[in-house]
Design a protein around this motif. Structure first.
Motif, PDB file in Angstrom:
ATOM      1  N   ALA A  79      20.881  -5.743  -1.337  1.00 31.70           N
ATOM      2  CA  ALA A  79      20.172  -4.570  -1.858  1.00 31.70           C
ATOM      3  C   ALA A  79      20.267  -3.415  -0.853  1.00 31.70           C
ATOM      4  N   LEU A  80      20.106  -3.707   0.419  1.00 35.93           N
ATOM      5  CA  LEU A  80      20.224  -2.674   1.451  1.00 35.93           C
ATOM      6  C   LEU A  80      21.626  -2.083   1.451  1.00 35.93           C
ATOM      7  N   MET A  81      22.641  -2.945   1.470  1.00 36.09           N
ATOM      8  CA  MET A  81      24.024  -2.466   1.550  1.00 36.09           C
ATOM      9  C   MET A  81      24.447  -1.718   0.286  1.00 36.09           C
ATOM     10  N   GLY A  82      23.752  -1.942  -0.802  1.00 36.75           N
ATOM     11  CA  GLY A  82      24.062  -1.260  -2.051  1.00 36.75           C
ATOM     12  C   GLY A  82      23.424   0.109  -2.177  1.00 36.75           C
ATOM     13  N   SER A  83      22.660   0.511  -1.174  1.00 39.03           N
ATOM     14  CA  SER A  83      21.954   1.780  -1.248  1.00 39.03           C
ATOM     15  C   SER A  83      22.163   2.596   0.031  1.00 39.03           C
TER      16      SER A  83
END
Length: 149
Positions: A79-83
């Motif tokens: 989720a972090l890497m996707g944002s």
């Protein structure tokens, strides 16, 4: 080495400053902060060491492998890497401080806020000794732009 030579008198503070031309820097720095957030300081330094030991392995899949090795939550990491906004939020305080300190390269070493031009052990000791003659605590800050030294 300085921590060992000056026990209780020196502390190391790591700050992030991923440079814009290094496209894999932000995710790598965010991965270390993610590790700290979900695994504590020890996980931060373990992630840091994995990244610096493998500076050519900074793709998201590589970082995911490191997260797995540290037994951290992959769903939260994904989720972090996707944002990009979440990554920027995670690094914004360090980035602002780096701008304030005029950090331009990696690594930039500051001792009590003053840039150290020579990164030799002798230079560190000379600066630390001078500061300790006046005070009781020294902070060494490494503003690293790429996650690799």
């Amino acid at each position: 080495q300085m921590l060992e030579q000056y026990p209780g008198q020196v502390r190391v503070v790591f700050k992030h400053k991923p440079l814009s031309f290094h496209k894999k820097a932000k995710p790598a720095h965010a991965a270390t902060e993610f590790a700290k957030q979900y695994g504590g300081n020890e996980a931060f330094w373990q992630m840091h060491d994995m990244i610096t030991a493998n500076p050519k392995k900074l793709d998201i899949t590589d970082l995911r492998t490191y997260v797995q090795e540290l037994e951290l939550d992959l769903a939260k990491f994904d989720a972090l890497m996707g944002s990009e906004a979440a990554i920027n939020e995670l690094l914004k305080t360090d980035m602002a401080e780096a701008r304030k300190c005029n950090v331009r390269g990696t690594p930039t070493i500051l001792i009590n806020g003053l840039k150290l031009a020579s990164r030799s052990e002798e230079s560190y000791k000379k600066r630390i000794d001078a500061i300790l003659a006046k005070t009781t605590k020294v902070a060494i800050t490494d503003k690293n732009a790429s996650g690799a030294n």
